[in-house]
Design a protein around this motif. Structure first.
Motif, mmCIF file in Angstrom:
data_model
loop_
_atom_site.group_PDB
_atom_site.id
_atom_site.type_symbol
_atom_site.label_atom_id
_atom_site.label_comp_id
_atom_site.label_asym_id
_atom_site.label_seq_id
_atom_site.Cartn_x
_atom_site.Cartn_y
_atom_site.Cartn_z
ATOM 1 N N LEU A 1 0.821 -1.209 0.000
ATOM 2 C CA LEU A 1 0.000 0.000 0.000
ATOM 3 C C LEU A 1 0.856 1.260 0.000
ATOM 4 C CD1 LEU A 1 -2.757 -1.130 2.513
ATOM 5 C CD2 LEU A 1 -3.108 -0.618 0.088
ATOM 6 N N VAL A 2 1.925 1.268 0.770
ATOM 7 C CA VAL A 2 2.817 2.433 0.819
ATOM 8 C C VAL A 2 3.623 2.536 -0.472
ATOM 9 C CG1 VAL A 2 4.800 3.452 2.010
ATOM 10 C CG2 VAL A 2 2.916 2.489 3.334
ATOM 11 N N ASP A 3 4.222 1.433 -0.897
ATOM 12 C CA ASP A 3 5.069 1.450 -2.104
ATOM 13 C C ASP A 3 4.291 1.858 -3.350
ATOM 14 O OD1 ASP A 3 7.184 0.648 -0.535
ATOM 15 O OD2 ASP A 3 7.200 -1.425 -1.269
ATOM 16 N N GLU A 4 3.024 1.495 -3.410
ATOM 17 C CA GLU A 4 2.207 1.802 -4.587
ATOM 18 C C GLU A 4 1.466 3.133 -4.467
ATOM 19 O OE1 GLU A 4 2.348 0.267 -7.423
ATOM 20 O OE2 GLU A 4 3.737 -1.221 -6.627
ATOM 21 N N GLY A 5 1.684 3.870 -3.369
ATOM 22 C CA GLY A 5 1.124 5.205 -3.234
ATOM 23 C C GLY A 5 -0.309 5.275 -2.749
ATOM 24 N N PHE A 6 -0.840 4.161 -2.250
ATOM 25 C CA PHE A 6 -2.196 4.183 -1.715
ATOM 26 C C PHE A 6 -2.225 4.750 -0.297
ATOM 27 C CE2 PHE A 6 -2.539 0.958 -5.037
ATOM 28 C CZ PHE A 6 -3.682 1.379 -5.683
ATOM 29 N N MET A 7 -1.108 4.574 0.414
ATOM 30 C CA MET A 7 -0.989 5.115 1.768
ATOM 31 C C MET A 7 0.377 5.772 1.916
ATOM 32 S SD MET A 7 -2.887 2.424 4.270
ATOM 33 C CE MET A 7 -3.269 3.723 5.441
ATOM 34 N N THR A 8 0.443 6.718 2.844
ATOM 35 C CA THR A 8 1.700 7.386 3.168
ATOM 36 C C THR A 8 2.003 7.118 4.630
ATOM 37 O OG1 THR A 8 1.302 9.093 1.516
ATOM 38 C CG2 THR A 8 2.871 9.627 3.263
ATOM 39 N N ARG A 9 3.291 6.988 4.926
ATOM 40 C CA ARG A 9 3.723 6.710 6.293
ATOM 41 C C ARG A 9 4.703 7.779 6.731
ATOM 42 N NH1 ARG A 9 8.380 3.082 8.327
ATOM 43 N NH2 ARG A 9 7.896 2.971 10.524
ATOM 44 N N GLU A 10 4.530 8.221 7.968
ATOM 45 C CA GLU A 10 5.480 9.146 8.575
ATOM 46 C C GLU A 10 5.475 8.897 10.073
ATOM 47 O OE1 GLU A 10 5.260 13.802 9.077
ATOM 48 O OE2 GLU A 10 5.796 13.264 7.012
ATOM 49 N N TYR A 11 6.630 8.517 10.618
ATOM 50 C CA TYR A 11 6.764 8.260 12.057
ATOM 51 C C TYR A 11 5.709 7.301 12.587
ATOM 52 C CZ TYR A 11 9.732 12.353 11.578
ATOM 53 O OH TYR A 11 10.686 13.245 11.160
ATOM 54 N N ALA A 12 5.544 6.162 11.908
ATOM 55 C CA ALA A 12 4.616 5.103 12.320
ATOM 56 C C ALA A 12 3.151 5.564 12.331
ATOM 57 C CB ALA A 12 5.009 4.513 13.670
ATOM 58 N N VAL A 13 2.834 6.604 11.580
ATOM 59 C CA VAL A 13 1.465 7.050 11.389
ATOM 60 C C VAL A 13 1.175 6.969 9.890
ATOM 61 C CG1 VAL A 13 -0.150 8.977 11.589
ATOM 62 C CG2 VAL A 13 1.526 8.556 13.408
ATOM 63 N N TYR A 14 0.020 6.415 9.557
ATOM 64 C CA TYR A 14 -0.348 6.187 8.156
ATOM 65 C C TYR A 14 -1.620 6.939 7.825
ATOM 66 C CZ TYR A 14 2.872 2.228 8.365
ATOM 67 O OH TYR A 14 3.982 1.439 8.508
ATOM 68 N N TRP A 15 -1.730 7.325 6.563
ATOM 69 C CA TRP A 15 -2.970 7.899 6.064
ATOM 70 C C TRP A 15 -3.117 7.544 4.601
ATOM 71 C CZ3 TRP A 15 1.303 10.626 7.470
ATOM 72 C CH2 TRP A 15 1.944 11.387 6.480
#
Length: 106
Positions: free
Chosen positions: A84-98
């Motif tokens: 999900l992160v690698d494909e751009g569906f989700m973003t992660r920053e400091y163990a928080v996702y959106w």
């Protein structure tokens, strides 16, 4: 959709699914859970788009909540989270996702 929907049955084939989406769900989803990740990139992206819909746009989720939600639909939730992160569906920053991509139902 969120955690409540995921606990209510996981991934559900959309009622207006086209034949290709129906085929994808029949091949890779059983009882709301992903049984195997598609090897074909285009199929994997379509499936990831449906997984991303479990998360509400604009909501930030701690990693534990993301793991809990993803474990409801796939055994290897860490792999699914990376996809999900690698494909751009989700973003992660400091163990928080959106949610940062995918189809949005309006």
């Amino acid at each position: 959709m969120g955690l409540e929907a995921a606990t209510g049955g996981g991934l559900a084939m959309p009622p207006d699914a086209d034949p290709e989406t129906e085929k994808l769900f029949r091949a890779f989803v059983r009882d709301g859970r992903i049984v195997a990740m598609p090897a074909k990139y285009s199929r994997r992206r379509v499936l990831l788009d449906y997984v991303a819909r479990l998360f509400e746009p604009g909501v930030r989720y701690p990693e534990k909540d993301v793991n809990d939600m993803l474990s409801l639909v796939y055994d290897d939730f860490a792999e699914l989270r990376r996809f999900l992160v690698d494909e751009g569906f989700m973003t992660r920053e400091y163990a928080v996702y959106w949610r940062s991509g995918g189809t949005v139902d309006i």
